[in-house]
Write a protein that holds these residues in place. Structure first.
Motif, PDB file in Angstrom:
ATOM      1  N   LYS A  87       0.880  -1.145   0.024  1.00  0.00           N
ATOM      2  CA  LYS A  87       0.061   0.110   0.011  1.00  0.00           C
ATOM      3  C   LYS A  87       0.792   1.228   0.053  1.00  0.00           C
ATOM      4  O   LYS A  87       0.447   2.153  -0.790  1.00  0.00           O
ATOM      5  CB  LYS A  87      -1.038  -0.028   1.114  1.00  0.00           C
ATOM      6  N   ALA A  90       2.336   1.596  -3.505  1.00  0.00           N
ATOM      7  CA  ALA A  90       1.424   1.961  -4.574  1.00  0.00           C
ATOM      8  C   ALA A  90       0.990   3.521  -4.253  1.00  0.00           C
ATOM      9  O   ALA A  90       1.083   4.114  -5.371  1.00  0.00           O
ATOM     10  CB  ALA A  90       0.131   1.137  -4.173  1.00  0.00           C
ATOM     11  N   SER A  91       0.964   3.880  -3.161  1.00  0.00           N
ATOM     12  CA  SER A  91       0.705   5.489  -2.897  1.00  0.00           C
ATOM     13  C   SER A  91       1.755   6.355  -3.622  1.00  0.00           C
ATOM     14  O   SER A  91       1.640   7.275  -4.193  1.00  0.00           O
ATOM     15  CB  SER A  91       0.629   5.515  -1.557  1.00  0.00           C
ATOM     16  N   ASP A 117      -2.809   0.465  -8.334  1.00  0.00           N
ATOM     17  CA  ASP A 117      -3.377   0.233  -6.902  1.00  0.00           C
ATOM     18  C   ASP A 117      -4.697   0.049  -6.657  1.00  0.00           C
ATOM     19  O   ASP A 117      -5.221  -0.169  -5.866  1.00  0.00           O
ATOM     20  CB  ASP A 117      -2.716   1.526  -5.996  1.00  0.00           C
ATOM     21  N   GLU A 125      -4.395  -7.732  -3.422  1.00  0.00           N
ATOM     22  CA  GLU A 125      -3.019  -7.344  -3.515  1.00  0.00           C
ATOM     23  C   GLU A 125      -2.423  -8.290  -4.573  1.00  0.00           C
ATOM     24  O   GLU A 125      -1.617  -7.590  -5.243  1.00  0.00           O
ATOM     25  CB  GLU A 125      -2.425  -7.772  -2.030  1.00  0.00           C
ATOM     26  N   THR A 128      -2.773  -6.301  -8.004  1.00  0.00           N
ATOM     27  CA  THR A 128      -1.879  -5.207  -7.744  1.00  0.00           C
ATOM     28  C   THR A 128      -0.476  -5.787  -8.065  1.00  0.00           C
ATOM     29  O   THR A 128       0.265  -4.927  -8.927  1.00  0.00           O
ATOM     30  CB  THR A 128      -2.107  -4.388  -6.615  1.00  0.00           C
TER      31      THR A 128
END
Length: 141
Positions: A87, A90-91, A117, A125, A128
């Motif tokens: 996460k 991805a951000s 994301d 997940e 992704t």
């Protein structure tokens, strides 16, 4: 100049250190000491000004997207392998996509940075990771 653009973008996003940028700039300058852009950047002590210089002095009409992509994906692959929180990664990748020049944002594989994301929002997940791994392997033979 493509390589310095990668380093400038990654430095701006906090994905490489100022030391990494400076070391690579030194190597490029030693290989080509007559290059005026590299000479200017060697003397520029304000890293923010250096990033702006790189981003505004590259000719986006003649950029070698393949070279740019190979270098960028190589650096991102290291960040991906070393990142324990998908996460968080991805951000950072969406932010990276947003900071790419418009000419680059919407071509493959770079545009995958803006949506990879999305599956995380429904807890996928695996999907992704598959998108990122496809993107990161785009230039591999």
């Amino acid at each position: 100049m493509e390589e310095l653009l990668v380093y400038a973008i990654l430095l701006y996003e906090g994905l490489v250190t100022e030391n990494e940028y400076s070391k690579r700039l030194d190597e490029l300058f030693l290989d080509n000491p007559e290059n005026g852009d590299l000479l200017y950047l060697e003397w520029e002590t304000d890293i923010k000004k250096a990033i702006i210089y790189v981003r505004t002095h590259i000719d986006y009409r003649t950029i070698d997207f393949e070279q740019f992509g190979r270098i960028l994906m190589g650096k991102l692959k290291v960040a991906y392998i070393n990142c324990l929180d998908i996460k968080c990664f991805a951000s950072r990748m969406y932010s990276l996509w947003a900071s790419l020049p418009g000419d680059i944002q919407n071509i493959e594989p770079f545009w995958e940075l803006c949506y990879a994301d999305d599956p995380l929002s429904w807890g996928d997940e695996k999907q992704t990771r598959a998108i990122y791994e496809h993107m990161l392997g785009y230039y591999e033979d």
